[in-house]
Write a protein that holds these residues in place. Structure first.
Motif, short mmCIF file in Angstrom:
data_model
loop_
_atom_site.label_atom_id
_atom_site.label_comp_id
_atom_site.label_asym_id
_atom_site.label_seq_id
_atom_site.Cartn_x
_atom_site.Cartn_y
_atom_site.Cartn_z
N PHE A 4 0.92 -1.24 0.14
CA PHE A 4 -0.01 0.02 0.12
C PHE A 4 0.83 1.26 0.11
N MET A 5 1.89 1.28 0.68
CA MET A 5 2.94 2.32 0.78
C MET A 5 3.86 2.45 -0.44
N LYS A 37 1.20 10.68 0.70
CA LYS A 37 0.83 11.91 -0.13
C LYS A 37 0.27 13.16 0.77
N TRP A 44 -5.32 7.39 5.54
CA TRP A 44 -4.43 6.54 4.50
C TRP A 44 -3.84 7.63 3.68
N LYS A 45 -4.10 8.75 3.32
CA LYS A 45 -3.15 9.43 2.54
C LYS A 45 -1.86 9.74 3.29
N LYS A 52 0.16 6.80 2.82
CA LYS A 52 0.52 6.43 1.50
C LYS A 52 1.78 7.49 1.31
#
Length: 103
Positions: free
Chosen positions: A55-56, A103, A97-98, A101
């Motif tokens: 995911f990352m 971002k 989640w961002k 990740k």
């Protein structure tokens, strides 16, 4: 992510949030102690680690340190708050989640 993975993430995020909030309360903010977070994430189930690394977009070896660093930075900069942790529990949209990740 399945329920077990969300619970692991929620627990880690809660520990990070509490640690950063405590650090903000002091007169001189201490350096975040990433060692405990990294050590904790290194012993997670291999499937969880693979899913998070994928995911990352990082290698399995880099995942624990980068995961913890991103969580700490997200709380420190205000991108992650207690309300985000509450939203995570109810499957509502959240910035977590961002942040994870990158971002």
């Amino acid at each position: 992510m399945d329920l077990k993975n969300r619970i692991l993430l929620l627990l880690t995020a809660t520990v990070v949030a509490v640690g950063c909030q405590t650090a903000r309360a002091g007169t001189k903010p201490p350096e975040p102690n990433l060692a405990k977070c990294v050590a904790s994430s290194r012993v997670w189930n291999l499937t969880v680690k693979h899913q998070l690394a994928s995911f990352m977009g990082v290698s399995l070896d880099r995942m624990p340190a980068l995961f913890c660093q991103r969580l700490f930075d997200g709380v420190r900069t205000g991108r992650i708050s207690y309300s985000d942790i509450n939203r995570l529990q109810f499957d509502q949209p959240t910035e977590i989640w961002k942040v994870i990740k990158g971002k």
